[in-house]
Motif scaffolding. Structure first.
Motif, PDB file in Angstrom:
ATOM      1  N   ASP A 347      22.462  23.093  24.843  1.00 29.43           N
ATOM      2  CA  ASP A 347      21.045  22.758  24.710  1.00 29.43           C
ATOM      3  C   ASP A 347      20.737  22.081  23.381  1.00 29.43           C
ATOM      4  O   ASP A 347      19.705  21.428  23.239  1.00 29.43           O
ATOM      5  CB  ASP A 347      20.188  24.028  24.831  1.00 29.43           C
ATOM      6  N   MET A 348      21.631  22.257  22.413  1.00 30.73           N
ATOM      7  CA  MET A 348      21.424  21.666  21.092  1.00 30.73           C
ATOM      8  C   MET A 348      22.789  21.454  20.447  1.00 30.73           C
ATOM      9  O   MET A 348      23.686  22.285  20.602  1.00 30.73           O
ATOM     10  CB  MET A 348      20.554  22.579  20.221  1.00 30.73           C
ATOM     11  N   LEU A 349      22.930  20.339  19.739  1.00 27.59           N
ATOM     12  CA  LEU A 349      24.167  20.033  19.034  1.00 27.59           C
ATOM     13  C   LEU A 349      23.882  19.943  17.542  1.00 27.59           C
ATOM     14  O   LEU A 349      22.862  19.388  17.128  1.00 27.59           O
ATOM     15  CB  LEU A 349      24.756  18.700  19.520  1.00 27.59           C
ATOM     16  N   ILE A 350      24.802  20.474  16.743  1.00 21.87           N
ATOM     17  CA  ILE A 350      24.704  20.364  15.289  1.00 21.87           C
ATOM     18  C   ILE A 350      26.057  19.904  14.765  1.00 21.87           C
ATOM     19  O   ILE A 350      27.088  20.491  15.099  1.00 21.87           O
ATOM     20  CB  ILE A 350      24.324  21.708  14.636  1.00 21.87           C
ATOM     21  N   ASP A 351      26.058  18.837  13.985  1.00 19.11           N
ATOM     22  CA  ASP A 351      27.273  18.338  13.344  1.00 19.11           C
ATOM     23  C   ASP A 351      27.145  18.512  11.838  1.00 19.11           C
ATOM     24  O   ASP A 351      26.102  18.160  11.263  1.00 19.11           O
ATOM     25  CB  ASP A 351      27.496  16.848  13.638  1.00 19.11           C
ATOM     26  N   ILE A 352      28.190  19.022  11.207  1.00 19.04           N
ATOM     27  CA  ILE A 352      28.231  19.154   9.755  1.00 19.04           C
ATOM     28  C   ILE A 352      29.212  18.111   9.228  1.00 19.04           C
ATOM     29  O   ILE A 352      30.414  18.195   9.498  1.00 19.04           O
ATOM     30  CB  ILE A 352      28.688  20.564   9.314  1.00 19.04           C
ATOM     31  N   PHE A 353      28.696  17.125   8.513  1.00 20.20           N
ATOM     32  CA  PHE A 353      29.523  16.039   7.983  1.00 20.20           C
ATOM     33  C   PHE A 353      29.491  16.054   6.461  1.00 20.20           C
ATOM     34  O   PHE A 353      28.557  16.574   5.845  1.00 20.20           O
ATOM     35  CB  PHE A 353      29.007  14.673   8.441  1.00 20.20           C
ATOM     36  N   GLY A 354      30.498  15.432   5.859  1.00 17.97           N
ATOM     37  CA  GLY A 354      30.474  15.199   4.417  1.00 17.97           C
ATOM     38  C   GLY A 354      29.491  14.097   4.081  1.00 17.97           C
ATOM     39  O   GLY A 354      29.063  13.318   4.950  1.00 17.97           O
ATOM     40  N   ALA A 355      29.133  14.024   2.813  1.00 17.57           N
ATOM     41  CA  ALA A 355      28.123  13.057   2.378  1.00 17.57           C
ATOM     42  C   ALA A 355      28.540  11.616   2.664  1.00 17.57           C
ATOM     43  O   ALA A 355      27.679  10.737   2.823  1.00 17.57           O
ATOM     44  CB  ALA A 355      27.852  13.237   0.888  1.00 17.57           C
ATOM     45  N   ASP A 356      29.846  11.352   2.762  1.00 18.55           N
ATOM     46  CA  ASP A 356      30.318   9.992   3.002  1.00 18.55           C
ATOM     47  C   ASP A 356      30.067   9.528   4.432  1.00 18.55           C
ATOM     48  O   ASP A 356      30.324   8.368   4.764  1.00 18.55           O
ATOM     49  CB  ASP A 356      31.807   9.878   2.673  1.00 18.55           C
ATOM     50  N   HIS A 357      29.556  10.410   5.280  1.00 14.44           N
ATOM     51  CA  HIS A 357      29.248  10.036   6.667  1.00 14.44           C
ATOM     52  C   HIS A 357      27.770   9.711   6.866  1.00 14.44           C
ATOM     53  O   HIS A 357      27.302   9.621   8.000  1.00 14.44           O
ATOM     54  CB  HIS A 357      29.636  11.174   7.621  1.00 14.44           C
ATOM     55  N   GLY A 358      27.038   9.511   5.794  1.00 18.74           N
ATOM     56  CA  GLY A 358      25.610   9.257   5.897  1.00 18.74           C
ATOM     57  C   GLY A 358      25.280   8.077   6.798  1.00 18.74           C
ATOM     58  O   GLY A 358      24.281   8.091   7.526  1.00 18.74           O
ATOM     59  N   GLY A 359      26.106   7.038   6.755  1.00 18.91           N
ATOM     60  CA  GLY A 359      25.847   5.863   7.572  1.00 18.91           C
ATOM     61  C   GLY A 359      26.094   6.081   9.048  1.00 18.91           C
ATOM     62  O   GLY A 359      25.800   5.200   9.864  1.00 18.91           O
ATOM     63  N   TYR A 360      26.651   7.224   9.392  1.00 19.86           N
ATOM     64  CA  TYR A 360      26.990   7.516  10.779  1.00 19.86           C
ATOM     65  C   TYR A 360      25.886   8.271  11.513  1.00 19.86           C
ATOM     66  O   TYR A 360      25.932   8.416  12.725  1.00 19.86           O
ATOM     67  CB  TYR A 360      28.274   8.343  10.797  1.00 19.86           C
ATOM     68  N   VAL A 361      24.893   8.749  10.773  1.00 23.61           N
ATOM     69  CA  VAL A 361      23.908   9.668  11.341  1.00 23.61           C
ATOM     70  C   VAL A 361      23.084   9.013  12.451  1.00 23.61           C
ATOM     71  O   VAL A 361      23.000   9.529  13.576  1.00 23.61           O
ATOM     72  CB  VAL A 361      22.983  10.217  10.237  1.00 23.61           C
ATOM     73  N   LYS A 362      22.475   7.859  12.162  1.00 25.15           N
ATOM     74  CA  LYS A 362      21.574   7.247  13.131  1.00 25.15           C
ATOM     75  C   LYS A 362      22.285   6.830  14.406  1.00 25.15           C
ATOM     76  O   LYS A 362      21.771   7.008  15.511  1.00 25.15           O
ATOM     77  CB  LYS A 362      20.855   6.050  12.504  1.00 25.15           C
ATOM     78  N   ARG A 363      23.492   6.261  14.276  1.00 23.84           N
ATOM     79  CA  ARG A 363      24.189   5.805  15.477  1.00 23.84           C
ATOM     80  C   ARG A 363      24.622   6.972  16.356  1.00 23.84           C
ATOM     81  O   ARG A 363      24.596   6.886  17.583  1.00 23.84           O
ATOM     82  CB  ARG A 363      25.374   4.921  15.103  1.00 23.84           C
ATOM     83  N   MET A 364      25.009   8.100  15.711  1.00 23.99           N
ATOM     84  CA  MET A 364      25.443   9.248  16.498  1.00 23.99           C
ATOM     85  C   MET A 364      24.252   9.905  17.191  1.00 23.99           C
ATOM     86  O   MET A 364      24.349  10.314  18.356  1.00 23.99           O
ATOM     87  CB  MET A 364      26.144  10.253  15.582  1.00 23.99           C
ATOM     88  N   LYS A 365      23.133   9.980  16.501  1.00 27.51           N
ATOM     89  CA  LYS A 365      21.929  10.530  17.121  1.00 27.51           C
ATOM     90  C   LYS A 365      21.470   9.643  18.278  1.00 27.51           C
ATOM     91  O   LYS A 365      21.018  10.138  19.323  1.00 27.51           O
ATOM     92  CB  LYS A 365      20.814  10.673  16.076  1.00 27.51           C
ATOM     93  N   ALA A 366      21.595   8.321  18.082  1.00 28.33           N
ATOM     94  CA  ALA A 366      21.213   7.394  19.150  1.00 28.33           C
ATOM     95  C   ALA A 366      22.088   7.595  20.375  1.00 28.33           C
ATOM     96  O   ALA A 366      21.599   7.585  21.517  1.00 28.33           O
ATOM     97  CB  ALA A 366      21.319   5.953  18.640  1.00 28.33           C
ATOM     98  N   ALA A 367      23.383   7.785  20.162  1.00 27.03           N
ATOM     99  CA  ALA A 367      24.308   7.975  21.286  1.00 27.03           C
ATOM    100  C   ALA A 367      23.971   9.236  22.073  1.00 27.03           C
ATOM    101  O   ALA A 367      23.915   9.219  23.312  1.00 27.03           O
ATOM    102  CB  ALA A 367      25.743   8.035  20.771  1.00 27.03           C
ATOM    103  N   VAL A 368      23.732  10.337  21.375  1.00 32.14           N
ATOM    104  CA  VAL A 368      23.429  11.593  22.062  1.00 32.14           C
ATOM    105  C   VAL A 368      22.084  11.503  22.776  1.00 32.14           C
ATOM    106  O   VAL A 368      21.934  11.993  23.907  1.00 32.14           O
ATOM    107  CB  VAL A 368      23.454  12.772  21.068  1.00 32.14           C
ATOM    108  N   SER A 369      21.116  10.872  22.131  1.00 33.67           N
ATOM    109  CA  SER A 369      19.814  10.681  22.767  1.00 33.67           C
ATOM    110  C   SER A 369      19.957   9.899  24.067  1.00 33.67           C
ATOM    111  O   SER A 369      19.370  10.251  25.099  1.00 33.67           O
ATOM    112  CB  SER A 369      18.867   9.946  21.813  1.00 33.67           C
ATOM    113  N   ALA A 370      20.765   8.825  24.030  1.00 34.41           N
ATOM    114  CA  ALA A 370      20.959   8.002  25.220  1.00 34.41           C
ATOM    115  C   ALA A 370      21.717   8.758  26.304  1.00 34.41           C
ATOM    116  O   ALA A 370      21.348   8.735  27.484  1.00 34.41           O
ATOM    117  CB  ALA A 370      21.702   6.722  24.848  1.00 34.41           C
ATOM    118  N   LEU A 371      22.786   9.447  25.921  1.00 37.39           N
ATOM    119  CA  LEU A 371      23.631  10.138  26.891  1.00 37.39           C
ATOM    120  C   LEU A 371      22.925  11.313  27.559  1.00 37.39           C
ATOM    121  O   LEU A 371      23.228  11.658  28.701  1.00 37.39           O
ATOM    122  CB  LEU A 371      24.910  10.631  26.207  1.00 37.39           C
TER     123      LEU A 371
END
Length: 577
Positions: A347-371
């Motif tokens: 029902d909910m997903l949480i990902d814990i990333f290092g600070a160097d993954h900041g540029g990955y946040v929007k695209r990953m959220k977009a993918a999950v939203s779409a899927l």
């Protein structure tokens, strides 16, 4: 028992009565009506913003709403006074018996005090650590590991069905580099001199892996071309590295429910299925991206790629999922992995990333939203860097890893409990200084010591009470807790359920560490006042009944501290050595 929820319910009931009377118009939304501690404790015990948030939709002055609300609330026996402040805030003072009752509730409910069904059993996947299986976990992974594990425990405490998951990045070129590095250690185990070229892993931690490979295959791979051994050595090395990582996590008390292999996505149709799911939604197309910002036109080579319309789900630009040569981009298996999570029914997903993954946040959220058609929220938490210090100076100490300080190095220096607590003394997105001397220092400036010391003091009281023959099973007369310093501790105890709910709602376990420090501070303040005021001491020679009541307060502090430390994964201590 959640006193703040109880009083908020009283406020909502009063507002509904005001609607029935015609004082307030019908149809108002009370969702943003809050009850919380006032900024200044001198103003009261609790404050509500009801008049402020309802004034505009009700087309009324805030103070008019607040005055009418105050009249209704003071009819409640639990509320001694309700005073309007400023433009329309309402400050309330509660009866002493209510605070005394909190102590009884803590002792009656034990570890269940503060637990809730807020999560309603919803399935949550918390993915954390997920380091490349190429070496031991380093200090940066330590912070993400502690944060993720504490968050998972917090959500479980708040009524969610939590799955702890580790994504094994074993599908990329880095595992080939690992295999070549292990092969060099394998040759070394056979007595050969080897040289580690740039890009290989020279850490001593691979020496036993090379030796283990020798024990398994003898000299079968010596002098053989890479094509004869790469696949087998890669499998062997990855397995050994994951054994090492599991051992590192265990040293911090972390146990995963699921280890998910990236490699399992390749050649199984899973990536294709995820991309097809997006294609069926009209979100995959062939196109040419604009050159990246800052690139000169002559540096840019336009080429057609398979793109995901991530901009339709909040991203800044569309993202490539397949290169012009047909190979998948790094983003494609990540999409497939999260598609798998969605199809597993979370029902909910949480990902814990290092600070160097900041540029990955929007695209990953977009993918999950779409899927998930927007039905499964994804929260991505970034953990900032950890800087190590000793005696106030930057500190480096690892030889096994070659170039970095390992998780095991840190745990062996200060212990798992101190490591975990200190990693949560800052919000996850704020940098953290980890000073080995400060973490072990026995002072108020060391939060983990200060909290543990409070619990140890409670147990020292219990030992003395037993020695004095006081019946600790006797029902306490809590009306004997009437000093302001004692009530202050009870008020802080009453905040525990609220802090748990707030921390779980925001996915911020550091709030638990902060609260425990504040609770310990209140308890230590009460203890210290007992040095000057004998009537505040927990053991009263002239009255066992009074002693039992005061000991009940101390025990309730220990109950909440132990519950909070349990969420953080820290073992409480009963005696300081």
């Amino acid at each position: 028992m959640n006193l703040f929820s109880d009083i908020r319910a009283a406020v909502i009931t009063a507002l509904e009565v005001m609607q029935s009377e015609g004082t307030l118009p019908a149809g108002l939304d009370f969702a943003n009506v809050a009850v919380e501690p006032p900024r200044d404790a001198a103003h009261g015990d609790m404050a509500t913003n009801a008049a402020m948030v309802l004034a505009k939709p009700a087309k009324m002055k805030p103070r008019d709403i607040a005055d009418a609300l105050a009249a209704h609330l003071t009819a409640d026996a639990r509320i001694e006074s309700a005073d309007v402040a400023g433009p329309g805030f309402l400050n309330m003072r509660l009866s002493v018996s209510l605070w005394q009752g909190v102590v009884g509730a803590v002792l009656e409910q034990g570890n269940a005090f503060g637990r809730s069904d807020m999560g309603q059993g919803k399935k949550v996947n918390v993915e954390y650590v997920s380091a490349n299986p190429t070496g031991p976990l380093h200090v940066g992974h330590t912070r993400g590991a502690v944060f993720g594990d504490a968050l998972a425990s917090l959500l479980d405490y708040a009524g969610y069905d939590v799955t702890r998951e580790y994504y094994i990045n074993d599908g990329g070129a880095q595992v080939d580099v690992l295999a070549r590095s292990v092969y060099l250690r394998y040759l070394e185990a056979h007595g050969q001199e080897v040289a580690f070229e740039d890009g290989t892993y020279p850490g001593d931690y691979l020496i036993p892996v090379g030796a283990a490979l020798k024990d398994k295959v003898g000299d079968a791979y010596v002098g053989k071309p890479e094509g004869d051994w790469l696949i087998e050595v890669r499998e062997f090395s990855t397995e050994k590295m994951m054994d090492l990582i599991r051992s590192d996590l265990a040293s911090l008390g972390i146990e995963m429910d699921v280890f998910y292999s990236e490699k399992s996505l390749y050649g199984t149709g899973r990536i294709e299925a995820a991309i097809d799911a997006l294609k069926d939604k009209g979100l995959i197309y062939e196109g040419v991206l604009e050159p990246p910002k800052g690139k000169k036109p002559e540096d840019w080579e336009p080429r057609e790629q398979t793109l995901f319309k991530s901009t339709e789900h909040g991203d800044d630009v569309d993202r490539p999922v397949q290169k012009s040569d047909g190979a998948w981009t790094y983003f494609a298996p990540d999409i497939a992995y999260h598609y798998d999570k969605v199809t597993r029914g979370f029902d909910m997903l949480i990902d814990i990333f290092g600070a160097d993954h900041g540029g990955y946040v929007k695209r990953m959220k977009a993918a999950v939203s779409a899927l998930s058609d927007g039905k499964v929220p994804l929260d991505i938490k970034l953990t900032q860097l950890v800087k190590l210090f000793k005696n106030g100076e930057p500190f480096k100490m690892s030889k096994r890893a070659g170039t970095f300080v390992t998780l095991r190095d840190v745990v062996e220096q200060v212990g798992p409990g101190a490591t975990r607590f200190h990693m949560l003394t800052r919000k996850n997105d704020a940098p953290l200084d980890f000073d080995f001397d400060k973490v072990l220092e026995q002072s108020k400036d060391n939060p983990v010591f200060y909290v543990q010391y409070a619990n140890a003091r409670v147990h020292s009281v219990l030992r003395k009470a037993r020695d004095a023959g006081i019946d600790l099973d006797a029902a306490p007369d809590l009306t004997k807790l009437n000093h302001d310093a004692e009530i202050s501790v009870a008020k802080k105890l009453a905040e525990w359920p609220r802090h748990v709910a707030l921390a779980a709602r925001t996915n911020e376990p550091h709030r638990i560490a902060f609260y425990l420090y504040d609770l310990a501070s209140e308890f230590h303040a009460l203890w210290n006042r007992g040095n000057d005021l004998p009537e505040l001491r927990f053991l009263q020679d002239d009255s066992e009944d009074t002693s039992v009541a005061k000991i009940a307060l101390a025990r309730s502090v220990s109950v909440v501290i132990c519950a909070g430390l349990g969420i953080l994964g820290v073992e409480p201590v009963e005696e300081m050595r």
